[in-house]
Design a protein around this motif. Structure first.
Motif, PDB file in Angstrom:
ATOM      1  N   GLU A 644       0.878  -1.164   0.000  1.00 55.94           N
ATOM      2  CA  GLU A 644       0.000   0.000   0.000  1.00 55.94           C
ATOM      3  C   GLU A 644       0.919   1.219   0.000  1.00 55.94           C
ATOM      4  O   GLU A 644       1.854   1.283   0.790  1.00 55.94           O
ATOM      5  CB  GLU A 644      -0.854   0.000   1.261  1.00 55.94           C
ATOM      6  N   THR A 645       0.651   2.143  -0.921  1.00 50.91           N
ATOM      7  CA  THR A 645       1.564   3.273  -1.028  1.00 50.91           C
ATOM      8  C   THR A 645       0.795   4.576  -1.226  1.00 50.91           C
ATOM      9  O   THR A 645      -0.321   4.583  -1.754  1.00 50.91           O
ATOM     10  CB  THR A 645       2.568   3.046  -2.187  1.00 50.91           C
ATOM     11  N   VAL A 646       1.396   5.639  -0.777  1.00 49.96           N
ATOM     12  CA  VAL A 646       0.815   6.987  -0.977  1.00 49.96           C
ATOM     13  C   VAL A 646       1.788   7.764  -1.859  1.00 49.96           C
ATOM     14  O   VAL A 646       2.956   7.913  -1.524  1.00 49.96           O
ATOM     15  CB  VAL A 646       0.602   7.719   0.362  1.00 49.96           C
ATOM     16  N   PHE A 681      -2.280  10.231  -4.194  1.00 53.00           N
ATOM     17  CA  PHE A 681      -2.932   8.980  -4.567  1.00 53.00           C
ATOM     18  C   PHE A 681      -2.624   7.983  -3.470  1.00 53.00           C
ATOM     19  O   PHE A 681      -1.483   7.893  -3.029  1.00 53.00           O
ATOM     20  CB  PHE A 681      -2.301   8.383  -5.828  1.00 53.00           C
ATOM     21  N   GLU A 682      -3.653   7.224  -3.081  1.00 47.09           N
ATOM     22  CA  GLU A 682      -3.365   6.114  -2.194  1.00 47.09           C
ATOM     23  C   GLU A 682      -3.699   4.871  -2.979  1.00 47.09           C
ATOM     24  O   GLU A 682      -4.785   4.810  -3.572  1.00 47.09           O
ATOM     25  CB  GLU A 682      -4.283   6.233  -0.974  1.00 47.09           C
ATOM     26  N   MET A 683      -2.788   3.901  -3.071  1.00 48.14           N
ATOM     27  CA  MET A 683      -3.126   2.723  -3.858  1.00 48.14           C
ATOM     28  C   MET A 683      -2.510   1.457  -3.329  1.00 48.14           C
ATOM     29  O   MET A 683      -1.573   1.464  -2.546  1.00 48.14           O
ATOM     30  CB  MET A 683      -2.736   2.937  -5.305  1.00 48.14           C
ATOM     31  N   LYS A 684      -3.124   0.365  -3.795  1.00 49.26           N
ATOM     32  CA  LYS A 684      -2.607  -0.956  -3.479  1.00 49.26           C
ATOM     33  C   LYS A 684      -1.982  -1.508  -4.750  1.00 49.26           C
ATOM     34  O   LYS A 684      -2.599  -1.455  -5.821  1.00 49.26           O
ATOM     35  CB  LYS A 684      -3.741  -1.857  -3.008  1.00 49.26           C
ATOM     36  N   HIS A 694      13.387  -9.753  -1.425  1.00 48.62           N
ATOM     37  CA  HIS A 694      13.196  -8.999  -2.654  1.00 48.62           C
ATOM     38  C   HIS A 694      12.153  -7.888  -2.440  1.00 48.62           C
ATOM     39  O   HIS A 694      12.345  -6.739  -2.810  1.00 48.62           O
ATOM     40  CB  HIS A 694      12.753  -9.963  -3.769  1.00 48.62           C
ATOM     41  N   LEU A 695      11.071  -8.285  -1.770  1.00 46.39           N
ATOM     42  CA  LEU A 695      10.024  -7.297  -1.496  1.00 46.39           C
ATOM     43  C   LEU A 695      10.570  -6.159  -0.639  1.00 46.39           C
ATOM     44  O   LEU A 695      10.322  -4.989  -0.899  1.00 46.39           O
ATOM     45  CB  LEU A 695       8.830  -7.947  -0.797  1.00 46.39           C
ATOM     46  N   SER A 696      11.346  -6.529   0.355  1.00 48.31           N
ATOM     47  CA  SER A 696      11.823  -5.475   1.252  1.00 48.31           C
ATOM     48  C   SER A 696      12.803  -4.554   0.524  1.00 48.31           C
ATOM     49  O   SER A 696      12.849  -3.354   0.790  1.00 48.31           O
ATOM     50  CB  SER A 696      12.373  -6.088   2.541  1.00 48.31           C
ATOM     51  N   VAL A 711       5.195   3.712   1.981  1.00 50.29           N
ATOM     52  CA  VAL A 711       5.028   2.368   1.409  1.00 50.29           C
ATOM     53  C   VAL A 711       4.959   1.366   2.549  1.00 50.29           C
ATOM     54  O   VAL A 711       5.792   1.394   3.444  1.00 50.29           O
ATOM     55  CB  VAL A 711       6.237   1.971   0.514  1.00 50.29           C
ATOM     56  N   GLU A 712       3.925   0.526   2.537  1.00 47.84           N
ATOM     57  CA  GLU A 712       3.821  -0.528   3.554  1.00 47.84           C
ATOM     58  C   GLU A 712       3.375  -1.809   2.884  1.00 47.84           C
ATOM     59  O   GLU A 712       2.588  -1.790   1.938  1.00 47.84           O
ATOM     60  CB  GLU A 712       2.765  -0.150   4.616  1.00 47.84           C
ATOM     61  N   ARG A 713       3.842  -2.938   3.397  1.00 49.26           N
ATOM     62  CA  ARG A 713       3.315  -4.193   2.902  1.00 49.26           C
ATOM     63  C   ARG A 713       1.964  -4.422   3.557  1.00 49.26           C
ATOM     64  O   ARG A 713       1.776  -4.083   4.723  1.00 49.26           O
ATOM     65  CB  ARG A 713       4.253  -5.348   3.271  1.00 49.26           C
ATOM     66  N   VAL A 714       0.999  -4.933   2.820  1.00 48.25           N
ATOM     67  CA  VAL A 714      -0.302  -5.234   3.434  1.00 48.25           C
ATOM     68  C   VAL A 714      -0.712  -6.659   3.135  1.00 48.25           C
ATOM     69  O   VAL A 714      -0.256  -7.269   2.176  1.00 48.25           O
ATOM     70  CB  VAL A 714      -1.425  -4.286   2.938  1.00 48.25           C
ATOM     71  N   ARG A 715      -1.604  -7.147   3.937  1.00 44.32           N
ATOM     72  CA  ARG A 715      -2.192  -8.473   3.741  1.00 44.32           C
ATOM     73  C   ARG A 715      -3.627  -8.252   3.325  1.00 44.32           C
ATOM     74  O   ARG A 715      -4.288  -7.356   3.832  1.00 44.32           O
ATOM     75  CB  ARG A 715      -2.183  -9.255   5.060  1.00 44.32           C
ATOM     76  N   GLY A 716      -4.112  -9.062   2.479  1.00 44.74           N
ATOM     77  CA  GLY A 716      -5.522  -8.984   2.112  1.00 44.74           C
ATOM     78  C   GLY A 716      -5.844  -7.878   1.145  1.00 44.74           C
ATOM     79  O   GLY A 716      -4.991  -7.151   0.699  1.00 44.74           O
TER      80      GLY A 716
END
Ligand code: MN
Length: 716
Positions: A644-646, A681-684, A694-696, A711-716
């Motif tokens: 999830e990022t802004v 913008f806020e988006m997934k 790799h993600l990190s 930027v944050e990792r999200v679940r769901g």
């Protein structure tokens, strides 16, 4: 022509402290420099400025204004220049004369009537000292009085219609009703002499039939008021031919039907007496319904105050009546010039009363400030002071708010001109697009087909029109960014499912996805309004059921697609050939602790060990399978992670986001905007990554971008 001594004496009469010497010198100077110049009438030219000065003495204007009137044509028409005027008559007079000269230079460059309103405003805005405008109006009045001497009919008509369209309304706007009436009548004589003649003949007839109606009614009124114990001054007049003509035109009535050609004015000592007089008049004569107006309790915007009524007078004549105090009358007749009279009422204290407050305020401003803008604001002309008026190369007048720039000007002319402007020439000089324009500037816009609006323009434009056009253009640009992103997502989705994708096929799903065209479909996916998966489902409805339940990927197919020798799903603890898919709730990544859940007939779903969904299976331990990522895997089978990022809402920010992910070997599989404001913008974003490290790496790289605020990792 007024002789020198007559002029000076008429000023001294209302202003004993007037600078006699200055007036004498100005008179002599104008006679000298205009010398042998003559007017169309054959009179010496200097008779004109002297007459103009004479007109202004009627308004009891100050010495500087009278001197300005005497000198108003010297800079333009004689060898005298600004410095000379300043040296002889001081900076005040020089500035005023200069102001009148500038106004005179402004010719109505375009003869479209629609320009008249703008032209009037331009004159007002340029008269930063109201006295400049008063001199200009008196100048025009004298020129109109002598208009018939001009030989050219065309010229006479042009000047007359300019007077009708520009100067008479100006005089009215600043409350100079006398000047307005006379200007209109003189212009009317030129523009429609026959119409005016016919009205004069009717008025003469009215006057000749029987005794003088005006005098008779006037005497009657005097009696009526005297009986009521009211002391009043009664003035009656036949209306001006032009105002009768206008009334006949507006109401489409004939002269016979138009009974109220007589107007009376009753002046009394105070406000209470106004209402008393009204009562007495209504008691004596029947009033015409619907014509009563009380501008005393509710003054007009220009501070006009009066009671208006119409009655059926003697001989069944309809008579218009205005009832007001003497001071209200002065304001009504002389408008902004009225305050000069108060200024000149030397020694006499200003009379009290609410209705004089604005005059007192004016006086204070005039005496305590040299700031013409502040003065204008208080004379209610501010509505023009906050605008600038500029000419196009064709001579059209464009009105802009104060602070307007060439970009505002370009957009005011045409959106295309705004969208393609690269630079501007103002009065023949190249200026930056952000330069502020001034009254009377001639503006030429230089355009280029390769130019597009810059978002930085938004920082200096002042018109809503320019701002919205720039925004519209930038949105358009953003739209193409979304289309490209959407295409990328769809390509990936289709390829990952082993399908070909082409435009023809995408067009076939337009109706089922409720999209109007291909760009709308691609842009919709780019903006996240629908997913690549939705498009795929629409294209292959028979496979849809699978996707609803979960993303079941047979190992063989995954292997085939990627054409890699290594195990497709790098998970240990599973029987070969077993169908496995990653859960969409927690997006497990290699490197994380995972758990497999058996779903009968569907294979195994992999969850992270801390996934909330696992609670659902707590009472069916037989479905749990102990699995782990295979450390031997070659890293070519990517898993989907969600972040999830802004992101700052500005051009290029989105492409920066996708570029950083691509540079770090991540693959965007989906993107959905969850919130959008004017700034962010806020988006997934779903990204295919090798593993949790790799993600990190990607998250860290994204966080380093200035346009990406979180930027944050999200679940769901
Ligand atoms: Mn003149």
């Amino acid at each position: 022509m007024m002789r020198q001594v007559e002029l000076v004496e008429s000023v001294l009469e209302y202003d004993p402290d007037a600078d006699e010497d200055l007036l004498n010198r100005a008179y002599v100077f104008t006679v000298k420099v205009h010398g042998s110049q003559t007017r169309a009438s054959g009179d010496p030219y200097f008779s004109h400025p002297i007459e103009v000065a004479g007109i202004l003495t009627r308004f009891k204007l100050d010495t500087d204004t009278i001197a300005t009137a005497l000198l108003h044509d010297t800079i333009e028409d004689t060898v005298a220049d600004y410095d000379q005027i300043e040296e002889h008559f001081g900076p005040q007079v020089a500035k005023l004369v200069d102001g009148v000269t500038k106004l005179s230079k402004l010719e109505l460059q375009s003869d479209h009537t629609k320009q008249a309103e703008n032209f009037r405003k331009l004159l007002l805005a340029m008269s930063d000292d109201i006295r400049v405008l008063l001199v200009k109006l008196a100048d025009r009045l004298h020129n109109m009085r002598t208009l018939h001497y001009l030989d050219s009919e065309q010229k006479r008509r042009r000047i007359a219609s300019e007077t009708m369209e520009i100067y008479a309304p100006l005089a009215e706007r600043i409350g100079m009703h006398d000047i307005k009436d006379e200007l209109q009548d003189l212009a009317f004589t030129q523009l429609n002499g026959e119409g005016r003649g016919s009205i004069i003949r009717r008025l003469d007839f009215l006057r000749a039939s029987g005794d003088d109606t005006v005098d008779r009614v006037s005497a009657q009124l005097q009696n009526t008021l005297a009986e009521a114990g009211i002391e009043a001054e009664v003035m009656g007049r036949l209306k001006r031919p032009y105002s009768i003509w206008r009334k006949m035109q507006l109401n489409s009535v004939s002269f016979e039907q138009l009974s109220d050609v007589i107007a009376f004015r009753i002046l009394v000592k105070d406000q209470a007496t106004c209402y008393q007089t009204l009562g007495a008049v209504h008691a004596a004569y029947p009033m015409v319904p619907g014509r009563f107006k009380d501008y005393i309790s509710t003054p007009k915007r220009n501070n006009y105050q009066s009671l208006h009524t119409s009655v059926i007078g003697p001989d069944k004549l309809r008579i218009e009546m205005q009832i007001r105090t003497h001071s209200m009358h002065e304001i009504a007749e002389y408008g902004v010039a009225a305050h000069w009279m108060y200024k000149q009422s030397n020694g006499k204290p200003l009379r009290e009363g609410v209705q004089y407050r604005w005059i007192r305020e004016l006086l204070e401003i005039m005496e305590n400030t040299s700031d013409p803008e502040e003065f204008l604001e208080h004379t209610k002309l501010s509505m023009f002071q906050d605008q600038v008026f500029c000419f196009s190369p064709k001579g059209d007048l464009i009105a802009l708010p104060q602070g307007g720039t060439p970009v505002d000007f370009a957009y005011a002319v045409h959106t295309d001109l705004g969208n393609s402007c690269v630079s501007a020439r103002v009065n023949g000089r190249n200026v930056p697009l952000r330069e502020q324009l001034h009254n009377g500037d001639q503006v030429e816009i230089i355009r280029s087909e390769n130019q597009t609006p810059s978002p930085t323009w938004e920082n200096f434009v002042v018109t809503g029109r320019a701002r919205s056009a720039i925004r519209r253009f930038i949105r358009q640009q953003e739209r193409s960014e979304y289309v490209a992103l959407g295409r990328q997502i769809i390509d990936q989705t289709f390829i990952s499912e082993g399908h070909e994708v082409n435009d023809k096929m995408l067009e076939s799903v337009l109706s089922s996805t409720k999209r109007k065209d291909l760009d709308d479909l691609l842009g919709g996916v780019g903006r996240g309004e629908l997913t690549g998966r939705d498009v795929l489902d629409a294209a292959y409805p028979s496979e849809r059921i699978k996707s609803v339940i979960g993303r079941v990927v047979p190992l063989s197919r995954v292997r085939g697609r990627k054409a890699k020798p290594a195990p497709a799903v790098p998970i240990r603890g599973l029987a070969p050939g077993m169908a496995v898919h990653m859960s969409q709730c927690c997006h497990p990544l290699p490197g994380e602790r995972i758990v497999g859940i058996v779903t009968v007939g569907k294979g195994i779903t992999i969850h992270t060990a801390d996934c909330d969904v696992l609670k659902q299976f707590s009472d069916t331990p037989e479905r749990w399978i102990n699995v782990a990522w295979d450390p031997e895997r070659d890293g070519n089978t990517d898993q989907v992670a969600r972040i999830e990022t802004v992101v700052t809402h500005e051009p290029g920010a989105l492409s920066r986001l996708t570029a950083v992910i691509a540079q770090n070997a991540g693959n965007i599989s989906n993107l959905r905007i969850t919130d959008r404001s004017s700034e962010f913008f806020e988006m997934k974003v779903d990204i295919e990554v090798r593993d949790v490290h790799h993600l990190s790496d990607i998250i860290t790289a994204l966080r380093a971008e200035p346009q990406i605020s979180s930027v944050e990792r999200v679940r769901g």
